[in-house]
Motif scaffolding. Structure first.
Motif, PDB file in Angstrom:
ATOM      1  N   LEU A   2       0.855  -1.190   0.000  1.00 12.68           N
ATOM      2  CA  LEU A   2       0.000   0.000   0.000  1.00 12.68           C
ATOM      3  C   LEU A   2       0.889   1.237   0.000  1.00 12.68           C
ATOM      4  O   LEU A   2       1.793   1.357   0.835  1.00 12.68           O
ATOM      5  CB  LEU A   2      -0.891   0.030   1.240  1.00 12.68           C
ATOM      6  CG  LEU A   2      -2.160  -0.825   1.234  1.00 12.68           C
ATOM      7  CD1 LEU A   2      -2.884  -0.673   2.573  1.00 12.68           C
ATOM      8  CD2 LEU A   2      -3.090  -0.441   0.095  1.00 12.68           C
ATOM      9  N   ASP A  65      -2.091   4.976  -3.027  1.00 12.12           N
ATOM     10  CA  ASP A  65      -3.396   4.362  -2.800  1.00 12.12           C
ATOM     11  C   ASP A  65      -4.208   5.195  -1.813  1.00 12.12           C
ATOM     12  O   ASP A  65      -5.430   5.318  -1.932  1.00 12.12           O
ATOM     13  CB  ASP A  65      -3.234   2.947  -2.229  1.00 12.12           C
ATOM     14  CG  ASP A  65      -2.444   2.044  -3.163  1.00 12.12           C
ATOM     15  OD1 ASP A  65      -2.868   1.883  -4.322  1.00 12.12           O
ATOM     16  OD2 ASP A  65      -1.386   1.515  -2.739  1.00 12.12           O
ATOM     17  N   SER A 186      -7.805   1.891  -6.496  1.00 12.65           N
ATOM     18  CA  SER A 186      -7.193   1.167  -5.372  1.00 12.65           C
ATOM     19  C   SER A 186      -8.262   0.672  -4.405  1.00 12.65           C
ATOM     20  O   SER A 186      -8.178  -0.443  -3.878  1.00 12.65           O
ATOM     21  CB  SER A 186      -6.216   2.070  -4.614  1.00 12.65           C
ATOM     22  OG  SER A 186      -5.152   2.471  -5.433  1.00 12.65           O
TER      23      SER A 186
END
Length: 206
Positions: A2, A65, A186
């Motif tokens: 992430l 993200d 995302s």
């Protein structure tokens, strides 16, 4: 992995502490270095520092993200992102300020200096006033002092800068705080990870 975009400065440090407390720590970020990207492979996260006004661009474009941006940035630039959570930090307000002796007779064009032309335009749109917006990028308080504008629209935190320059708030526009935002793709493809992060971050909001 992430990717998380953090705003540089005090706000970013506060926000990182929230991520850290939520279980998304990255020890390297606490080291005194000039690095901009920090990874914790074990946790599957990568942080990077960016200019606060750029966070939403990194998130919208998919380079990050998740990110943390002020509500002022979201309202001014309308990035195509999901706003997930009010983190309740970086609290301040958008306001109209003017010299202490200023009187608006409502007759002539009101000159408004601001970095936030879109927010200011939205605020004045319903007033039926003839307004001349002057877009500036810094030291907004100078504009009325030097006669460039009648009033300013700017972020007010403590009001100290205004008082020191003989200005005062004449109208509050809206409250501002830091928001956790996510890239739309995302949020779809990394939904489980992001929902889990969101739940843990909610626990950190005071």
């Amino acid at each position: 992995m992430l990717n998380i975009a953090l705003p540089k400065g005090r706000l970013g440090e506060k926000v990182y502490a929230m991520f850290e407390a939520a279980g998304y720590e990255c020890p390297a970020i606490r080291e005194n270095s000039r690095k901009l990207i920090f990874e914790n492979a074990e946790k599957g996260i990568r942080y990077f520092w960016v200019k606060p006004s750029d966070v939403s661009i990194y998130v919208e474009r998919g380079a990050a993200d998740v990110g943390v941006a002020g509500k002022d940035i979201l309202l001014e630039y309308h990035p195509d992102v999901y706003e997930l959570l009010d983190l309740n930090v970086g609290r301040c307000k958008m306001a109209v300020a003017a010299p202490r002796d200023f009187h608006d007779d409502g007759e002539r064009t009101l000159r408004v200096a601001t970095k936030f032309a879109s927010i200011a335009a939205d605020y004045y749109a319903g007033m039926g006033r003839d307004v001349d917006f002057i877009k500036l990028n810094g030291s907004i308080e100078l504009a009325p002092i030097l006669g460039l504008s009648d009033v300013i629209v700017d972020i007010v935190e403590t009001g100290t800068t205004l008082r020191e320059n003989n200005l005062e708030v004449v109208a509050d526009i809206l409250p501002i705080s830091a928001r956790m935002i996510a890239n739309k793709a995302s949020f779809k493809f990394k939904n489980r990870q992001l929902e889990e992060m969101l739940a843990k971050m909610k626990e950190q909001v005071k």
